[in-house]
Design a protein around this motif. Structure first.
Motif, PDB file in Angstrom:
ATOM      1  N   TYR A   1      16.694  17.968   2.655  1.00 40.27           N
ATOM      2  CA  TYR A   1      16.447  16.564   2.351  1.00 40.27           C
ATOM      3  C   TYR A   1      16.025  15.793   3.599  1.00 40.27           C
ATOM      4  CZ  TYR A   1      17.280  11.670   1.246  1.00 40.27           C
ATOM      5  OH  TYR A   1      17.131  10.316   1.098  1.00 40.27           O
ATOM      6  N   ILE A   2      16.804  15.979   4.695  1.00 45.94           N
ATOM      7  CA  ILE A   2      16.511  15.255   5.936  1.00 45.94           C
ATOM      8  C   ILE A   2      15.142  15.632   6.471  1.00 45.94           C
ATOM      9  CG2 ILE A   2      17.141  15.054   8.369  1.00 45.94           C
ATOM     10  CD1 ILE A   2      18.873  13.359   6.637  1.00 45.94           C
ATOM     11  N   GLU A   3      14.810  16.927   6.458  1.00 44.81           N
ATOM     12  CA  GLU A   3      13.553  17.404   7.017  1.00 44.81           C
ATOM     13  C   GLU A   3      12.350  16.804   6.295  1.00 44.81           C
ATOM     14  OE1 GLU A   3      11.295  19.124   9.813  1.00 44.81           O
ATOM     15  OE2 GLU A   3      13.493  19.034   9.765  1.00 44.81           O
ATOM     16  N   ASN A   4      12.517  16.495   5.003  1.00 46.08           N
ATOM     17  CA  ASN A   4      11.423  15.893   4.233  1.00 46.08           C
ATOM     18  C   ASN A   4      11.491  14.367   4.236  1.00 46.08           C
ATOM     19  OD1 ASN A   4       9.155  16.433   2.160  1.00 46.08           O
ATOM     20  ND2 ASN A   4      10.484  15.000   1.068  1.00 46.08           N
ATOM     21  N   ALA A   5      12.705  13.824   4.107  1.00 47.75           N
ATOM     22  CA  ALA A   5      12.854  12.385   3.874  1.00 47.75           C
ATOM     23  C   ALA A   5      12.617  11.544   5.122  1.00 47.75           C
ATOM     24  CB  ALA A   5      14.241  12.081   3.309  1.00 47.75           C
ATOM     25  N   TRP A   6      12.767  12.114   6.325  1.00 49.19           N
ATOM     26  CA  TRP A   6      12.484  11.297   7.513  1.00 49.19           C
ATOM     27  C   TRP A   6      10.999  10.947   7.591  1.00 49.19           C
ATOM     28  CZ3 TRP A   6       9.451  12.207  11.879  1.00 49.19           C
ATOM     29  CH2 TRP A   6       8.965  13.506  12.066  1.00 49.19           C
ATOM     30  N   ILE A   7      10.182  11.715   6.857  1.00 51.98           N
ATOM     31  CA  ILE A   7       8.753  11.383   6.750  1.00 51.98           C
ATOM     32  C   ILE A   7       8.511  10.478   5.549  1.00 51.98           C
ATOM     33  CG2 ILE A   7       6.431  12.342   6.422  1.00 51.98           C
ATOM     34  CD1 ILE A   7       7.418  14.888   7.778  1.00 51.98           C
ATOM     35  N   SER A   8       9.135  10.793   4.408  1.00 50.50           N
ATOM     36  CA  SER A   8       8.888  10.010   3.185  1.00 50.50           C
ATOM     37  C   SER A   8       9.439   8.591   3.272  1.00 50.50           C
ATOM     38  CB  SER A   8       9.492  10.722   1.964  1.00 50.50           C
ATOM     39  OG  SER A   8      10.903  10.721   2.017  1.00 50.50           O
TER      40      SER A   8
ATOM     41  N   LEU B   1       0.838  -1.201   0.000  1.00 54.37           N
ATOM     42  CA  LEU B   1       0.000   0.000   0.000  1.00 54.37           C
ATOM     43  C   LEU B   1       0.871   1.249   0.000  1.00 54.37           C
ATOM     44  CD1 LEU B   1      -2.816   1.031  -0.111  1.00 54.37           C
ATOM     45  CD2 LEU B   1      -2.977   0.894   2.363  1.00 54.37           C
ATOM     46  N   ILE B   2       1.911   1.262   0.841  1.00 55.01           N
ATOM     47  CA  ILE B   2       2.857   2.376   0.824  1.00 55.01           C
ATOM     48  C   ILE B   2       3.603   2.397  -0.511  1.00 55.01           C
ATOM     49  CG2 ILE B   2       4.948   3.314   1.877  1.00 55.01           C
ATOM     50  CD1 ILE B   2       4.008   2.200   4.540  1.00 55.01           C
ATOM     51  N   ALA B   3       4.063   1.216  -0.954  1.00 57.10           N
ATOM     52  CA  ALA B   3       4.820   1.148  -2.206  1.00 57.10           C
ATOM     53  C   ALA B   3       3.964   1.576  -3.397  1.00 57.10           C
ATOM     54  CB  ALA B   3       5.345  -0.273  -2.424  1.00 57.10           C
ATOM     55  N   THR B   4       2.658   1.257  -3.363  1.00 61.25           N
ATOM     56  CA  THR B   4       1.760   1.666  -4.447  1.00 61.25           C
ATOM     57  C   THR B   4       1.690   3.182  -4.552  1.00 61.25           C
ATOM     58  OG1 THR B   4       0.411  -0.335  -4.254  1.00 61.25           O
ATOM     59  CG2 THR B   4      -0.621   1.591  -5.270  1.00 61.25           C
ATOM     60  N   ILE B   5       1.495   3.841  -3.406  1.00 60.71           N
ATOM     61  CA  ILE B   5       1.430   5.305  -3.410  1.00 60.71           C
ATOM     62  C   ILE B   5       2.779   5.886  -3.828  1.00 60.71           C
ATOM     63  CG2 ILE B   5       1.064   7.334  -1.950  1.00 60.71           C
ATOM     64  CD1 ILE B   5      -0.887   5.673  -0.316  1.00 60.71           C
ATOM     65  N   ASP B   6       3.859   5.269  -3.364  1.00 56.81           N
ATOM     66  CA  ASP B   6       5.207   5.715  -3.754  1.00 56.81           C
ATOM     67  C   ASP B   6       5.383   5.616  -5.266  1.00 56.81           C
ATOM     68  OD1 ASP B   6       7.837   6.569  -3.518  1.00 56.81           O
ATOM     69  OD2 ASP B   6       8.607   4.541  -3.191  1.00 56.81           O
TER      70      ASP B   6
ATOM     71  N   LEU C   1       2.856  11.785   4.673  1.00 55.17           N
ATOM     72  CA  LEU C   1       3.626  10.963   3.731  1.00 55.17           C
ATOM     73  C   LEU C   1       3.422  11.448   2.297  1.00 55.17           C
ATOM     74  CD1 LEU C   1       5.403   8.348   3.442  1.00 55.17           C
ATOM     75  CD2 LEU C   1       3.274   7.148   2.944  1.00 55.17           C
ATOM     76  N   CYS C   2       2.161  11.690   1.927  1.00 54.17           N
ATOM     77  CA  CYS C   2       1.868  12.122   0.552  1.00 54.17           C
ATOM     78  C   CYS C   2       2.439  13.510   0.273  1.00 54.17           C
ATOM     79  CB  CYS C   2       0.357  12.105   0.308  1.00 54.17           C
ATOM     80  SG  CYS C   2      -0.336  10.436   0.259  1.00 54.17           S
ATOM     81  N   LYS C   3       2.395  14.387   1.246  1.00 53.41           N
ATOM     82  CA  LYS C   3       2.976  15.718   1.047  1.00 53.41           C
ATOM     83  C   LYS C   3       4.489  15.634   0.872  1.00 53.41           C
ATOM     84  CE  LYS C   3      -0.576  18.500   3.337  1.00 53.41           C
ATOM     85  NZ  LYS C   3      -0.920  19.393   4.480  1.00 53.41           N
ATOM     86  N   SER C   4       5.128  14.726   1.617  1.00 51.21           N
ATOM     87  CA  SER C   4       6.576  14.556   1.455  1.00 51.21           C
ATOM     88  C   SER C   4       6.901  13.957   0.087  1.00 51.21           C
ATOM     89  CB  SER C   4       7.144  13.679   2.577  1.00 51.21           C
ATOM     90  OG  SER C   4       6.695  12.335   2.468  1.00 51.21           O
ATOM     91  N   TYR C   5       6.058  13.009  -0.378  1.00 46.63           N
ATOM     92  CA  TYR C   5       6.244  12.459  -1.729  1.00 46.63           C
ATOM     93  C   TYR C   5       6.072  13.555  -2.780  1.00 46.63           C
ATOM     94  CZ  TYR C   5       6.030   7.567  -0.113  1.00 46.63           C
ATOM     95  OH  TYR C   5       6.294   6.356   0.472  1.00 46.63           O
ATOM     96  N   LEU C   6       5.088  14.439  -2.573  1.00 43.14           N
ATOM     97  CA  LEU C   6       4.857  15.527  -3.529  1.00 43.14           C
ATOM     98  C   LEU C   6       6.046  16.474  -3.571  1.00 43.14           C
ATOM     99  CD1 LEU C   6       2.942  16.968  -5.489  1.00 43.14           C
ATOM    100  CD2 LEU C   6       1.972  18.188  -3.524  1.00 43.14           C
ATOM    101  N   THR C   7       6.627  16.762  -2.416  1.00 45.23           N
ATOM    102  CA  THR C   7       7.822  17.614  -2.377  1.00 45.23           C
ATOM    103  C   THR C   7       8.945  16.994  -3.195  1.00 45.23           C
ATOM    104  OG1 THR C   7       7.250  18.490  -0.194  1.00 45.23           O
ATOM    105  CG2 THR C   7       9.560  18.651  -0.858  1.00 45.23           C
TER     106      THR C   7
END
Length: 643
Positions: free
Chosen positions: A180-187, A84-89, A158-164
């Motif tokens: 990168y760190i500030e966004n990727a620790w969520i993504s 499910l996570i991988a699908t959204i990714d 998660l989706c907002k971090s993917y969008l970034t």
């Protein structure tokens, strides 16, 4: 000794999966001459019991994943059980345009089924699967609080971090290391996974824990950051080669001019990253003991009381009791005794009770007067008998998890609005317990808003209520409208049932079966529009009836396109016996060869007997005998021909 040394040097102990490490030690211990065979046997039994439990969980997850049909409908995603996570990714990384991704992120943020109207079809499928998944997790939670807001926040983040990351990729921008760190620790999805695990794994809860979860406490942040940096070490080179955004190492190298070795996140030379993982925040938020205990790695041995109770009082086998214990902890017999007494008093047998507890072990820790009795009283007030309640709960014990006020009553009233009476509504619940399903009122509103008539929805409740609880109904409605079906006609509900009853692969298989017998795409479509239920027939039955019709009766397969209702008739109980009667009448000159071939097969049983069996007095005894013989034979074909 050499094996143990090699094993220890291969990988650090704290990086190993403990249970899989146990498997290795069992193999080593088994080769020792002074081994204790009883201890070895217990170790193997313990490992196998847990392995069986994991296999059952994997089966459940596999069934859930197959039920979403994501792997089948979205061919571009990684078709895995945990996807499910991988699908959204994959949607953000591979398939979606930037404009579509912004719409999808906005829809997730709104968290409303009506938000899917602006999404493309492939995103709707994913959105519905995610929405209903969160609803299922809400059902499993035992905190006493609504957890959907916390889960929704994590998925939105998660989706907002993917969008970034998607925006960085499309613009060719390389972020600074801090960005990168500030966004990727969520993504990296660490916080999302930890929060979900926190709510579904049994442990003690306090209100203060939820406040810390809301603030993304540092214990969650740093755990996710470690996962992120270790993941970057293993995958950054491959992902850069495939065109992904730069990872932590590349961002640090570009920002500081460091070499790749100097940018290694686990070396003391890289002060920024090293301090990030080892130095507490300057203003750390307090971590409640219960929260810290949950996120700390620990193992506990099963309490013998719980397992013993399940074996001695519920009739579980030791293996089944061990599995159930993973989601259940009993400190004394007070609550479980009251639960067993409650179910017994309400007419449940020992075997039924054992099956319900196996599927819903949490019941043994609840208060029956607060959790169960109000739901039983509600069903009784609507006309359900005690035996009806036993049947409903035994088939769908998940119903007992649902909130009476927030879910069961609204779902019941929604269905009753179409079925018009408590008697019909309870009968519908007995066929399929939609009261424990998600999204019923929302799906009904969706159907009404898109032109499906009140009477058609009522028919679906009568025929197959589970369909109304399924996801992505709008896609089916739009598909049928494109084929020319009108949502206000009865044919629409039949076509809707036929479409929702088969996967795309099953539908295509039926189409290919008809084509094998000479039907064109146009003839199949017209037949479906004339008699939608023809697509409920299995390919095996289609082949059997076609084979008899063409090779035994000598008729044209296209005859059945003009009278497709015959395909739903029983070959052994109707078509073959009636064909033998018609053949007898033709052989005696009592029926013209050019007479309509359909009528004998489509009229009612009473009319057929009166007109074709007893309607010829001189031969009625022979016809009755012939007809009864064919009805009783398992296969009465016997070279029957009508030509």
């Amino acid at each position: 000794m050499s094996l143990q040394i090699s094993h220890a040097l291969e990988l650090p102990l704290h990086w190993r999966v403990p249970r899989w490490g146990a498997r290795c030690f069992i193999n080593i211990y088994e080769k020792q001459q002074n081994k204790n065979n009883v201890l070895l046997e217990f170790a193997k039994l313990d490992f196998n019991i847990l392995q069986t439990s994991y296999q059952e969980e994997l089966k459940y997850a596999s069934r859930w994943w197959k039920r979403t049909e994501i792997g089948e409908k979205l061919r571009f995603v990684r078709d895995r059980v945990h996807s499910l996570i991988a699908t959204i990714d994959d949607i953000y990384d591979v398939y979606g345009t930037l404009e579509e991704l912004e719409l999808f992120t906005e829809a997730i943020d709104r968290w409303n089924l009506n938000a899917v109207d602006t999404l493309p079809c492939y995103m709707k499928i994913c959105y519905y699967a995610l929405y209903h998944f969160v609803d299922e997790v809400e059902i499993l939670n035992k905190t006493g609080y609504s957890i959907t807001p916390y889960l929704k926040k994590q998925w939105t983040g998660l989706c907002k971090s993917y969008l970034t990351e998607a925006k960085w990729y499309h613009s060719g921008y390389t972020p600074t290391f801090d960005e990168y760190i500030e966004n990727a620790w969520i993504s990296i999805s660490g916080p999302l996974i930890l929060i979900h695990a926190y709510f579904v794994i049994p442990h003690s809860f306090k209100q203060g824990d939820l406040v810390c979860l809301e603030e993304n406490n540092n214990i969650i942040r740093y755990s996710a950051m470690i996962l992120l940096l270790v993941n970057d070490l293993g995958t950054s080179e491959r992902e850069i080669e495939t065109g992904d955004i730069p990872k932590s190492i590349q961002c640090y190298m570009k920002e500081t001019g460091a070499t790749e070795i100097e940018a290694h996140p686990l070396t003391a030379k890289n002060k920024n990253i090293f301090l990030l993982l080892t130095t507490p925040s300057s203003s750390p938020s307090p971590i409640p003991k219960t929260l810290f205990k949950f996120f700390s790695i620990s193992t506990t041995n099963p309490q013998s009381f719980t397992v013993s109770y399940l074996i001695n009082n519920c009739g579980f086998s030791p293996e089944t009791a061990s599995k159930a214990f993973q989601n259940l902890t009993l400190s004394n017999s007070q609550k479980p005794d009251s639960i067993l007494a409650f179910f017994t008093t309400h007419g449940f047998s020992i075997s039924q009770l054992r099956d319900i507890i196996r599927r819903e072990p949490w019941l043994l820790s609840c208060d029956p007067n607060k959790v169960l009795l109000p739901k039983f009283q509600f069903l009784l007030s609507k006309g359900a008998s005690s035996s009806d309640i036993v049947r409903i709960v035994n088939s769908s014990p998940r119903l007992l998890r649902r909130s009476l006020e927030n879910h069961i009553v609204p779902a019941y009233q929604c269905a009753k609005g179409f079925l018009q009476s408590d008697k019909k509504t309870i009968a519908c619940v007995k066929r399929f317990c939609f009261l424990c399903q998600s999204g019923l009122p929302e799906n009904v509103k969706l159907l009404l808003d898109n032109g499906v008539s009140h009477s058609n929805i009522a028919r679906l409740f009568h025929w197959w209520p589970s369909i109304i609880c399924s996801f992505d109904l709008l896609h089916t409605v739009e598909e049928l409208k494109e084929l020319g079906f009108d949502g206000s006609t009865s044919a629409f509900s039949k076509a809707f049932l036929a479409k929702r009853s088969a996967t795309k692969a099953q539908w295509d298989e039926k189409v290919e079966t008809f084509k094998k017998w000479g039907w064109s795409d146009e003839q199949i479509l017209e037949t479906f529009k004339k008699h939608p239920f023809c697509m409920l027939v299995s390919p095996r039955k289609i082949n059997a009836i076609m084979d008899f019709w063409v090779y035994h009766l000598g008729l044209d397969s296209l005859d059945l396109a003009r009278a497709p209702g015959i395909l739903q008739c029983s070959l052994e109980k109707r078509i073959i016996p009636r064909a033998s009667v018609v053949q007898f009448l033709i052989s005696k000159g009592l029926r013209r060869k050019d007479a309509g071939v359909y009528t004998p097969f489509v009229v009612s049983e009473k009319l057929f007997v009166e007109k074709f069996v007893k309607g010829f007095e001189e031969h009625s005894s022979d016809l009755i005998k012939l007809y009864e013989e064919k009805l009783n034979l398992p296969d009465g074909r016997n070279d029957i021909q009508l030509v």
